[in-house]
Design a protein around this motif. Structure first.
Motif, PDB file in Angstrom:
ATOM      1  N   MET A   1       0.848  -1.199   0.000  1.00 14.78           N
ATOM      2  CA  MET A   1       0.000   0.000   0.000  1.00 14.78           C
ATOM      3  C   MET A   1       0.883   1.249   0.000  1.00 14.78           C
ATOM      4  O   MET A   1       1.725   1.417   0.867  1.00 14.78           O
ATOM      5  N   ASP A   2       0.654   2.108  -0.990  1.00 19.14           N
ATOM      6  CA  ASP A   2       1.407   3.352  -1.088  1.00 19.14           C
ATOM      7  C   ASP A   2       0.439   4.485  -1.421  1.00 19.14           C
ATOM      8  O   ASP A   2      -0.241   4.447  -2.455  1.00 19.14           O
ATOM      9  N   GLY A   3       0.377   5.488  -0.555  1.00 22.44           N
ATOM     10  CA  GLY A   3      -0.514   6.610  -0.792  1.00 22.44           C
ATOM     11  C   GLY A   3      -0.895   7.276   0.508  1.00 22.44           C
ATOM     12  O   GLY A   3      -0.249   7.062   1.545  1.00 22.44           O
ATOM     13  N   ILE A   4      -1.940   8.083   0.469  1.00 22.21           N
ATOM     14  CA  ILE A   4      -2.395   8.761   1.686  1.00 22.21           C
ATOM     15  C   ILE A   4      -3.854   8.428   1.978  1.00 22.21           C
ATOM     16  O   ILE A   4      -4.642   8.155   1.074  1.00 22.21           O
ATOM     17  N   LEU A   5      -4.186   8.443   3.262  1.00 22.21           N
ATOM     18  CA  LEU A   5      -5.553   8.273   3.730  1.00 22.21           C
ATOM     19  C   LEU A   5      -5.978   9.548   4.440  1.00 22.21           C
ATOM     20  O   LEU A   5      -5.194  10.154   5.167  1.00 22.21           O
ATOM     21  N   LEU A   6      -7.223   9.954   4.243  1.00 21.31           N
ATOM     22  CA  LEU A   6      -7.774  11.100   4.953  1.00 21.31           C
ATOM     23  C   LEU A   6      -8.580  10.565   6.133  1.00 21.31           C
ATOM     24  O   LEU A   6      -9.554   9.827   5.947  1.00 21.31           O
ATOM     25  N   VAL A   7      -8.158  10.927   7.338  1.00 22.08           N
ATOM     26  CA  VAL A   7      -8.778  10.379   8.548  1.00 22.08           C
ATOM     27  C   VAL A   7      -9.219  11.515   9.469  1.00 22.08           C
ATOM     28  O   VAL A   7      -8.494  12.495   9.659  1.00 22.08           O
ATOM     29  N   ASP A   8     -10.412  11.368  10.028  1.00 18.08           N
ATOM     30  CA  ASP A   8     -10.981  12.344  10.963  1.00 18.08           C
ATOM     31  C   ASP A   8     -10.594  11.930  12.382  1.00 18.08           C
ATOM     32  O   ASP A   8     -11.167  10.993  12.935  1.00 18.08           O
ATOM     33  N   LYS A   9      -9.619  12.609  12.940  1.00 19.65           N
ATOM     34  CA  LYS A   9      -9.151  12.281  14.298  1.00 19.65           C
ATOM     35  C   LYS A   9     -10.218  12.635  15.331  1.00 19.65           C
ATOM     36  O   LYS A   9     -10.743  13.744  15.339  1.00 19.65           O
ATOM     37  N   PRO A  10     -10.539  11.703  16.238  1.00 19.34           N
ATOM     38  CA  PRO A  10     -11.486  12.014  17.310  1.00 19.34           C
ATOM     39  C   PRO A  10     -10.804  12.776  18.450  1.00 19.34           C
ATOM     40  O   PRO A  10      -9.571  12.810  18.550  1.00 19.34           O
ATOM     41  N   GLU A  11     -11.604  13.359  19.307  1.00 18.33           N
ATOM     42  CA  GLU A  11     -11.084  14.069  20.473  1.00 18.33           C
ATOM     43  C   GLU A  11     -10.562  13.065  21.501  1.00 18.33           C
ATOM     44  O   GLU A  11     -11.048  11.939  21.594  1.00 18.33           O
ATOM     45  N   GLY A  12      -9.544  13.448  22.246  1.00 22.38           N
ATOM     46  CA  GLY A  12      -9.098  12.650  23.377  1.00 22.38           C
ATOM     47  C   GLY A  12      -8.050  11.602  23.082  1.00 22.38           C
ATOM     48  O   GLY A  12      -7.798  10.722  23.912  1.00 22.38           O
ATOM     49  N   ILE A  13      -7.433  11.674  21.903  1.00 26.96           N
ATOM     50  CA  ILE A  13      -6.302  10.781  21.609  1.00 26.96           C
ATOM     51  C   ILE A  13      -5.199  11.616  20.967  1.00 26.96           C
ATOM     52  O   ILE A  13      -5.466  12.665  20.377  1.00 26.96           O
ATOM     53  N   THR A  14      -3.963  11.142  21.062  1.00 27.30           N
ATOM     54  CA  THR A  14      -2.862  11.842  20.420  1.00 27.30           C
ATOM     55  C   THR A  14      -2.789  11.452  18.945  1.00 27.30           C
ATOM     56  O   THR A  14      -3.323  10.408  18.534  1.00 27.30           O
ATOM     57  N   SER A  15      -2.111  12.276  18.174  1.00 28.61           N
ATOM     58  CA  SER A  15      -1.922  11.981  16.753  1.00 28.61           C
ATOM     59  C   SER A  15      -1.123  10.695  16.580  1.00 28.61           C
ATOM     60  O   SER A  15      -1.396   9.892  15.673  1.00 28.61           O
ATOM     61  N   ASN A  16      -0.144  10.485  17.448  1.00 30.40           N
ATOM     62  CA  ASN A  16       0.678   9.274  17.368  1.00 30.40           C
ATOM     63  C   ASN A  16      -0.150   8.021  17.659  1.00 30.40           C
ATOM     64  O   ASN A  16       0.037   6.980  17.017  1.00 30.40           O
ATOM     65  N   TYR A  17      -1.067   8.116  18.632  1.00 33.65           N
ATOM     66  CA  TYR A  17      -1.940   6.978  18.957  1.00 33.65           C
ATOM     67  C   TYR A  17      -2.792   6.616  17.744  1.00 33.65           C
ATOM     68  O   TYR A  17      -2.972   5.438  17.428  1.00 33.65           O
TER      69      TYR A  17
END
Length: 288
Positions: A1-17
């Protein structure tokens, strides 16, 4: 898999998580992101997968759009709701005064990052030093606020949509607006809605993604060529594509200068190049 995914981060977690959860689910060795969101913030994150992890720097300079709510009359040590209130002020202003103050920040100016930020100081993140009570000596960075739309005013709260340059801290912007009114302010909520032309409306929530099969997720992957829509592209004839992949410099029949994405005749993404004087193409990142 090579490319990008668009993800909606929820509140209450770190970007790394968020990245680690996705990495574990899709069972890929290389997964990253192109810019953090605060623990309490939500919204669009560009997740890089496979070869795209080598292209992070090219996405980091894209403009951003945020929707944020600020509360006037209070200042926190982190400039947002996660922090401790360190000062409270009486704030007797009119809606008109607030609107004028908000609009005054549509400009280019040197902005001071918050003390709790991911900026590196002597090899440490600023927030790591701030948590230990160490005085953080940050330097201002020039940012541009292209536009601000006022969505709602319910004093002491106000909600705005901000279109800004990369590197802008919305927490700093909200505090600056409050300071200009002699009220102080902090970010009550923050949501990133756009990065360049990528919109949170076209993203997957983390819950959705974790319920999908790897094949389903792969169908949502944006290719390297499409992901780098903001770079001009050049197409190499057979033979020259091999020279590019070997890291060789050569002249190309294009009147371009600067960073370009490089493709072969079949549209296969070969990498990133730099077109110099006299149309000489210098390979920068090669993808064999």
């Amino acid at each position: 898999m090579d490319g990008i995914l668009l993800v909606d981060k929820p509140e209450g977690i770190t970007s790394n998580y968020l990245v680690q959860k996705i990495k574990k689910h899709i069972k890929e060795k290389k997964v990253g992101h192109t810019g953090t969101l605060d623990f309490a913030a939500t919204g669009l994150m560009i997740i890089t997968v496979g070869k795209a992890t080598r292209l992070t720097e090219y996405f980091q300079g894209l403009d951003k759009e945020y929707i944020t709510t600020g509360e006037l009359g209070k200042i926190t040590d982190t400039y947002d709701r996660q922090g401790k209130i360190i000062e409270e002020k009486k704030c007797s202003i009119t809606e008109k005064q607030l609107i004028e103050a908000v609009k005054s920040f549509i400009k280019t100016y040197p902005q001071m990052p918050p003390p709790y930020s991911s900026k590196r100081i002597r090899g440490k993140r600023a927030y790591q030093l701030a948590k230990k009570g160490i005085d953080v000596q940050l330097k201002p960075k020039e940012v541009t606020i292209y536009s601000i739309e006022i969505l709602k005013i319910d004093l002491p709260f106000f909600t705005i949509k901000v279109h800004c340059s990369s590197g802008t801290y919305i927490r700093s912007l909200i505090k600056e607006i409050g300071d200009s009114l002699d009220c102080g302010a902090y970010v009550y909520s923050l949501r990133r809605t756009k990065v360049g032309k990528f919109s949170v409306e076209n993203s997957l929530t983390l819950d959705q993604l974790l319920k999908m099969t790897k094949k389903e997720i792969e169908s949502k992957l944006i290719s390297l060529r499409d992901a780098l829509y903001f770079l001009p592209e050049i197409i190499l004839d057979p033979g020259f594509d091999e020279r590019f992949l070997k890291g060789q410099r050569f002249k190309v029949p294009y009147q371009l200068k600067g960073t370009v994405k490089v493709l072969d005749k079949n549209g296969l993404f070969l990498g990133i190049g730099d077109v110099k004087e006299n149309s000489i193409l210098q390979p920068v990142k090669v993808f064999n």
